[in-house]
Design an enzyme around this catalytic site. Structure first.
Site, mmCIF file in Angstrom:
data_model
loop_
_atom_site.group_PDB
_atom_site.id
_atom_site.type_symbol
_atom_site.label_atom_id
_atom_site.label_comp_id
_atom_site.label_asym_id
_atom_site.label_seq_id
_atom_site.Cartn_x
_atom_site.Cartn_y
_atom_site.Cartn_z
ATOM 1 N N ALA A 196 0.872 -1.187 0.000
ATOM 2 C CA ALA A 196 0.000 0.000 0.000
ATOM 3 C C ALA A 196 0.907 1.235 0.000
ATOM 4 C CB ALA A 196 -0.964 -0.008 1.175
ATOM 5 N N HIS A 227 3.114 4.573 -0.590
ATOM 6 C CA HIS A 227 2.835 6.008 -0.759
ATOM 7 C C HIS A 227 4.165 6.741 -0.851
ATOM 8 C CE1 HIS A 227 3.900 6.144 3.465
ATOM 9 N NE2 HIS A 227 2.913 5.291 3.760
ATOM 10 N N GLY A 275 5.827 8.356 1.199
ATOM 11 C CA GLY A 275 6.726 8.116 2.329
ATOM 12 C C GLY A 275 7.644 6.936 2.044
ATOM 13 N N HIS A 276 7.058 5.834 1.564
ATOM 14 C CA HIS A 276 7.868 4.667 1.194
ATOM 15 C C HIS A 276 8.844 5.042 0.068
ATOM 16 C CE1 HIS A 276 4.070 2.459 2.590
ATOM 17 N NE2 HIS A 276 4.995 2.011 3.409
ATOM 18 N N GLN A 319 9.918 1.548 16.321
ATOM 19 C CA GLN A 319 10.342 0.407 15.494
ATOM 20 C C GLN A 319 11.805 0.572 15.062
ATOM 21 O OE1 GLN A 319 7.770 -1.685 12.481
ATOM 22 N NE2 GLN A 319 8.883 -0.362 11.097
ATOM 23 N N ARG A 354 -2.492 3.211 6.378
ATOM 24 C CA ARG A 354 -3.772 3.158 7.090
ATOM 25 C C ARG A 354 -4.655 4.363 6.782
ATOM 26 N NH1 ARG A 354 -0.490 0.352 10.777
ATOM 27 N NH2 ARG A 354 -1.411 -1.645 11.389
HETATM 28 P P1 AMP Z 1 5.033 0.059 6.506
HETATM 29 O O1 AMP Z 1 4.742 -0.339 5.101
HETATM 30 O O2 AMP Z 1 3.983 0.910 7.123
HETATM 31 O O3 AMP Z 1 5.462 -1.103 7.350
HETATM 32 O O4 AMP Z 1 6.304 1.013 6.428
HETATM 33 C C1 AMP Z 1 7.486 0.622 5.773
HETATM 34 C C2 AMP Z 1 8.552 1.650 6.047
HETATM 35 O O5 AMP Z 1 8.133 2.925 5.558
HETATM 36 C C3 AMP Z 1 8.828 1.844 7.553
HETATM 37 O O6 AMP Z 1 10.219 2.017 7.751
HETATM 38 C C4 AMP Z 1 8.070 3.106 7.867
HETATM 39 O O7 AMP Z 1 8.605 3.814 8.963
HETATM 40 C C5 AMP Z 1 8.252 3.885 6.578
HETATM 41 N N1 AMP Z 1 7.227 4.912 6.462
HETATM 42 C C6 AMP Z 1 5.886 4.750 6.652
HETATM 43 N N2 AMP Z 1 5.252 5.934 6.523
HETATM 44 C C7 AMP Z 1 6.211 6.855 6.241
HETATM 45 C C8 AMP Z 1 6.197 8.264 6.011
HETATM 46 N N3 AMP Z 1 5.064 8.957 6.041
HETATM 47 N N4 AMP Z 1 7.370 8.886 5.770
HETATM 48 C C9 AMP Z 1 8.543 8.183 5.746
HETATM 49 N N5 AMP Z 1 8.617 6.857 5.937
HETATM 50 C C10 AMP Z 1 7.472 6.200 6.198
#
Ligand code: AMP
Length: 282
Positions: A32, A34, A36-37, A155, A189
């Site tokens: 999913a 975005h 950020g990833h 984390q 989310r």
């Molecule tokens: P997740 O898919 O939510 O497990 O996140 C994967 C990685 O992306 C983790 O290291 C998160 O901290 C990072 N991440 C999630 N949201 C953001 C964001 N808004 N900005 C930067 N990194 C993010």
């Protein structure tokens, strides 16, 4: 971009990189995707010869079955986004590929205090699950660097600890949180929020800023109470915590102390969607 589902295949692909002393950057995600990833992938691209992104919704880190069931899955969109953003390899394993012997009786990691507070206290077993999957992924990919986001700050500290206690050789890189225009931290989310709740959700970030702007003037206990009140008044149904902590250890801090790096952290639920965020405040 190569899409690889098998651990042996990715390991053999990466072997030639390793033989030629090419550096490998790794961005583990649950999909999913975005911006950020993507910011993590871009950073890895800048710093490494090869960037691997993984998409794996890890069942062992969900302490809440409904959260697991409702976790968004958008793999076609994710692949398109990765193709546009030049990740070299997408590792997209099945659950049995990662947990060949099932998900019962997995290793327990001695993480100490950091596992007992905040997310650890509210999501029992969550960080054990994070370690179980990150340990496996790091063993498969064996990256020089693993990239994580500040949004999941606890984390980050947990993975740092995992690297320490297991002796894995990767270096962890923490990258800044990407936000929507109004300040809401980007998160997979957020897709589950309806329009109304999406507008209210920004109160988490607004409250973090409120703490940042007032921590020198207002008693910490009162500030934390005011923070909870602000989020509840914005329409959230539950605030798990609104904490000011030592950014190195995440121990709660109750008064101003010189030379202490402080972080404010919030976890709150709106219409069944639990959101987290944090900012460094000094
Ligand atoms: P997740 O898919 O939510 O497990 O996140 C994967 C990685 O992306 C983790 O290291 C998160 O901290 C990072 N991440 C999630 N949201 C953001 C964001 N808004 N900005 C930067 N990194 C993010």
């Amino acid at each position: 971009m190569l899409l690889i589902k098998k651990a042996v295949t990715i390991a053999s692909k990466l072997l030639s990189s390793k033989k030629n002393a090419k550096s490998i950057g790794f961005v583990p995600t649950m999909g999913a995707l975005h911006e950020g990833h993507i910011s993590l992938i871009n950073l890895s691209e800048q710093e490494n010869d090869t960037t691997v992104c993984s998409i794996f919704i890890n069942p062992t880190q969900f302490n809440d079955a409904i959260d697991f069931e409702k976790y968004p899955v958008t793999i076609e969109k994710d692949i398109l986004l990765l193709l546009q953003n030049s990740a070299d390899i997408l590792f997209f394993p099945s659950v049995t590929e990662i947990y060949a012997d099932g998900i019962q009786n997995l290793a327990h990691y001695n993480l100490g205090y950091i596992e007992t507070i905040l997310e650890g206290a509210h999501r029992p077993g969550h960080f054990q699950g994070v370690c179980q999957v990150v340990y496996r992924l790091l063993n498969i990919v064996q990256p020089d660097k693993i990239y994580v986001g500040q949004k999941d700050y606890q984390q980050y500290l947990i993975i740092k600890k995992l690297l320490q206690i297991t002796g894995l050789k990767s270096t962890i890189v923490l990258s800044t949180t990407l936000r929507e225009a109004d300040g809401l931290a980007m998160s997979s989310r957020n897709m589950r929020l309806n329009n109304n709740d999406r507008k209210k959700a920004v109160s988490i970030f607004d409250t973090l800023l409120f703490i940042k702007h007032n921590y020198q003037n207002i008693d910490f206990q009162i500030l934390k109470q005011q923070a909870v009140k602000k989020i509840m008044e914005a329409g959230f149904e539950k605030v798990d915590y609104a904490e000011i902590a030592n950014a190195e250890t995440l121990e709660p801090v109750n008064s101003l102390a010189k030379n202490l790096k402080l972080i404010a952290l919030i976890a709150a639920t709106i219409n069944g969607v639990r959101l987290i965020d944090n900012i460094l405040i000094n």
